[in-house]
Design a protein around this motif. Structure first.
Motif, short mmCIF file in Angstrom:
data_model
loop_
_atom_site.label_atom_id
_atom_site.label_comp_id
_atom_site.label_asym_id
_atom_site.label_seq_id
_atom_site.Cartn_x
_atom_site.Cartn_y
_atom_site.Cartn_z
N LEU A 125 13.56 -74.26 -76.26
CA LEU A 125 13.89 -74.37 -74.83
C LEU A 125 15.04 -73.42 -74.53
N MET A 138 1.75 -72.20 -75.94
CA MET A 138 2.22 -72.33 -77.31
C MET A 138 3.42 -73.27 -77.37
N LEU A 170 1.34 -73.67 -66.82
CA LEU A 170 0.60 -72.43 -66.55
C LEU A 170 -0.90 -72.66 -66.60
N ARG A 216 -1.58 -64.32 -71.96
CA ARG A 216 -0.74 -65.37 -72.56
C ARG A 216 -0.58 -66.58 -71.64
N GLN A 217 -0.76 -66.37 -70.32
CA GLN A 217 -0.74 -67.54 -69.43
C GLN A 217 -1.83 -68.52 -69.82
N LYS A 254 4.20 -65.59 -60.07
CA LYS A 254 4.79 -65.19 -58.79
C LYS A 254 4.78 -66.32 -57.76
N LYS A 292 8.03 -65.93 -62.44
CA LYS A 292 8.04 -64.52 -62.84
C LYS A 292 6.64 -64.01 -63.18
N VAL A 293 5.78 -64.88 -63.73
CA VAL A 293 4.47 -64.42 -64.15
C VAL A 293 3.42 -64.73 -63.09
N LEU A 327 10.36 -70.97 -64.87
CA LEU A 327 10.63 -69.54 -65.08
C LEU A 327 9.36 -68.70 -65.08
N ALA A 328 8.39 -69.08 -65.94
CA ALA A 328 7.16 -68.28 -66.01
C ALA A 328 6.33 -68.44 -64.74
N ASN A 374 -1.99 -65.39 -80.05
CA ASN A 374 -1.49 -64.90 -78.75
C ASN A 374 -0.72 -63.59 -78.92
N ARG A 376 6.27 -76.91 -70.28
CA ARG A 376 6.46 -75.50 -69.97
C ARG A 376 5.16 -74.72 -70.18
N ILE A 415 -1.69 -58.21 -72.02
CA ILE A 415 -1.43 -59.35 -72.91
C ILE A 415 -0.61 -60.42 -72.20
N ASN A 416 0.31 -60.01 -71.31
CA ASN A 416 1.14 -61.00 -70.63
C ASN A 416 0.29 -61.90 -69.73
#
Lengths: 247, 221, 227
Positions: free
Chosen positions: A93, A86, A158, A81-82, A112, A109-110, A105-106, A53, A154, A77-78
């Motif tokens: 944590l 990993m 995603l 990574r979804q 949305k 933020k990722v 969080l992701a 990744n 976590r 890359i971000n």
């Protein structure tokens, strides 16, 4: 032409300064496959996982995930990574957030997602690892096994195509290992593609489709678990397995 | 550019101011050699007393520390210099500076050393006492050496502040580095002597700042 | 007049106190105003510089390190005198208030940058890796994951440093800023009486005792995190 492999690593080299950790790895994982990566410490298995990744930048070679070459210029890359979850040995944590906060969080933020939607997704992910009742607990209120399951949630939230596990049970007390392996078993049964670096040979024997033995930055041999454990081709593999069995 | 060099880096003026500024630098070093040991010794006393079990000892000491930490050091200095004469006590500048620094820095050294002593587990004192050492011997031979090592970055950092602080002695006309440079500036109407003084402060203190950055990052890692 | 009367006359003279109380009160508010502006600007400056430094852009990093080193090594009074008395000769003229604000903001910024930086560096690498593995960008990781944890660690040293630097507002008296110390010494020389100094001392105690006690509370409140 579509790539038949979900994860396709070709000619991977990685050096830290003058030390070559990966010396030309070709490694493929098909969809729904569970591949176990074993090898002595310092053999490069964790580095291989981190290259998948791009947490580590390969010195040369390509890493293709779901048909996208991660090493190509201009790849987001971000975003990629979804699709690559990993799980770490030390859980990692976020100590200042609740279990639910760690998962959302992701998502927020990722992906949305809105606050409510993210919380709902997080709860579903925590449910899958049996941690829904601890959604509002902080990491320091959880056992190691519980923390690791939250860390898995976590990544799962995603909806990754593939999950990478870096010695997920090595930091756990023996009596807590089972709960994490149980979750991984469930994931396998639901068809998740998984690459697992671990010393849990029992679990490998029971659940893996394939076992890959790495030493000195190279893949020494790979094959189905029954063959690898009962009748390995190379002396180095045999020595390693004998040592692990006695440990 | 020329006007900048002319006003700030004027070599001719720096050269003529050098003897005065160096004498001031000597006074600064002398001041440091007096106020740092005196402040540290006071701090040791503050730390030992404010860590005492008896409240009768502890509370007054905490009050003393908070009282004198509430005053800016310059305020203490001015009050001692300008206020005490009204009570019939007229201290020479050097003594006034030393007293003001003692009141201020003993509190800061004291707080740091107290934290250091508290960082050492009870077991150390118990082990030392169990071998027959007196409380004082255990403190000086077992606890303090470890305590000082634990808070060494804070002690160095505080000492750096004390050295910089000696510049306020210029306000009561003690001819230390800043005062001498300021004299030379007002005679020459040129800032170069101040730059020269700044250079001397840097020569003395920059290595300390570097050392501190290293220590802090090593502790953080 | 006996000794006691003389002492009261010199240090607690009600006539003098009544006459100069208003100017000490003015000084009190000016000190507060100056301190607040220094704290806000200095901490913001330090945080921004620490964030820039975490982007690891080497030439800029070196400049920031140089700045932080210089301002931590030089006595603030030297900088104040330099800015106030020397800069006008190259055509830059600032009021005493601006000079003190600028100097102490730069000094606090330098210390705060180092403290934030140490806090950011102290966060385990695994936190970065975990966050990046879920697709967060470097900046998102810094803001949402690393900084909230780093700030906990930075609170006690930053509080202490901030208190120490705001007390340096007293240096303003050297360049004619009408803060507490300046008002007190001016009144003292006009009145030929030490009572204004006592008023000034009371003003400092009123202002800083709560701050010092707050700092002590912060120390113990966050002590567990410093192991």
């Amino acid at each position: 032409m579509t790539n038949p492999y979900l994860l396709d690593v070709r000619g991977l080299h990685k050096s830290f300064g003058h030390t070559e950790v990966l010396a030309g790895i070709d490694f493929q994982v098909a969809e729904r496959e569970l591949v176990f990566v074993i090898g002595p410490s310092g053999s490069g298995k964790s580095t291989l996982l981190r290259c998948c990744n791009l947490l580590e930048e390969p010195t040369s070679g390509t890493v293709t995930v779901d048909g996208v070459d991660l090493t190509a210029p201009g790849v987001d890359i971000n975003k990629m990574r979804q699709r690559i979850g990993m799980v770490f040995q030390s859980f990692n944590l976020y100590p200042h957030m609740t279990a639910s906060g760690n998962v959302t969080l992701a998502l927020r933020k990722v992906l949305k997602q809105g606050r409510a939607e993210a919380a709902e997704t997080a709860l579903a992910a925590l449910e899958r690892v049996g941690m829904a009742d601890k959604a509002e607990a902080f990491p320091n209120e959880l056992s190691g096994g519980q923390q690791q399951r939250v860390a898995i949630a976590r990544a799962l939230a995603l909806e990754p195509k593939i999950m990478l596990f870096d010695e997920p049970t090595s930091a756990l007390d023996p009596e807590l290992v089972g709960s994490v392996l149980k979750v991984m078993q469930d994931m396998r049964e639901s068809g998740m593609t998984m690459v697992v670096v671990s010393h849990e040979m029992q679990f490998a024997r029971a659940a893996a489709d394939r076992v890959t033995f790495i030493d000195g930055g190279l893949i020494v041999e790979e094959g189905p678990p029954e063959q690898m454990f009962s009748n390995p081709t190379f002396p180095r593999t045999r020595e390693f397995l004998a040592r692990v069995a006695h440990a | 550019m020329d006007i900048l060099v002319e006003n700030f880096f004027n070599l001719a003026i720096m050269q003529s101011a050098l003897p005065t500024v160096l004498t001031g630098f000597g006074m600064t070093l002398l001041l440091v050699a007096v106020v740092v040991p005196v402040g540290f010794a006071g701090g040791l006393l503050v730390a030992l007393v404010s860590g005492a079990r008896s409240r009768l000892l502890r509370w007054p000491m905490i009050a003393y520390v908070d009282f004198f930490r509430a005053f800016p050091p310059l305020v203490l200095l001015i009050f001692i210099h300008a206020g005490l004469p009204f009570a019939g006590i007229d201290l020479p500048a050097f003594a006034a500076v030393t007293l003001a620094f003692f009141l201020n820095t003993s509190c800061y050294y004291g707080e740091i050393l107290r934290a250091g002593i508290e960082s050492i587990g009870k077991g150390q004192m118990e082990a030392a006492r169990s071998t027959g050492l007196t409380k004082l011997l255990a403190m000086t031979n077992v606890i303090l050496p470890q305590a000082v090592r634990n808070v060494l970055p804070d002690l160095i950092s505080n000492t750096l502040e004390v050295v910089k602080l000696t510049s306020i002695a210029s306000v009561v006309a003690l001819p230390e580095l800043l005062y001498s440079a300021e004299m030379a500036r007002s005679i020459s109407y040129n800032a170069s002597p101040i730059i020269l003084a700044a250079g001397l402060y840097l020569l003395l203190l920059w290595p300390v700042v570097r050392l501190l950055s290293r220590l802090e990052h090593r502790l953080a890692a | 007049m006996n000794d006691w009367d003389r002492f009261v006359f010199s240090f607690f003279n009600s006539d003098v106190i009544e006459q100069y109380l208003p100017s000490i009160v003015d000084g009190f508010f000016l000190t507060c105003l100056l301190a607040i502006q220094i704290v806000v600007a200095g901490i913001a400056l330090g945080l921004v510089l620490a964030l820039i430094r975490s982007l690891k852009f080497t030439p800029v990093d070196l400049l920031i390190v140089l700045y932080a080193d210089l301002l931590r090594a030089l006595p603030p009074l030297v900088l104040i005198i330099l800015f106030y008395f020397a800069l006008p000769s190259v055509g830059i003229s600032m009021s005493g208030f601006t000079v003190v604000w600028l100097t102490l903001t730069l000094v606090l910024g330098a210390f705060a940058e180092e403290i934030f930086r140490a806090g950011i560096v102290s966060i385990d690498k695994g936190q970065w890796q975990a966050a990046r593995s879920t697709g967060l960008t470097h900046i998102q990781t810094l803001i949402s994951v690393v900084l909230p944890q780093a700030i906990r660690i930075t609170v006690p040293p930053l509080t202490n440093r901030t208190i120490a630097i705001t007390k340096n507002t007293a240096l303003g008296s050297v360049v004619g800023v009408g803060e507490i110390l300046n008002q007190a010494t001016t009144a003292q020389s006009f009145s030929g009486n030490a009572s204004p100094l006592m008023l000034g001392a009371a003003a400092y105690l009123l202002l800083f005792i709560p701050v010092v006690v707050f700092g002590r509370w912060i120390e113990t409140r966050f002590a567990w995190k410093r192991q």
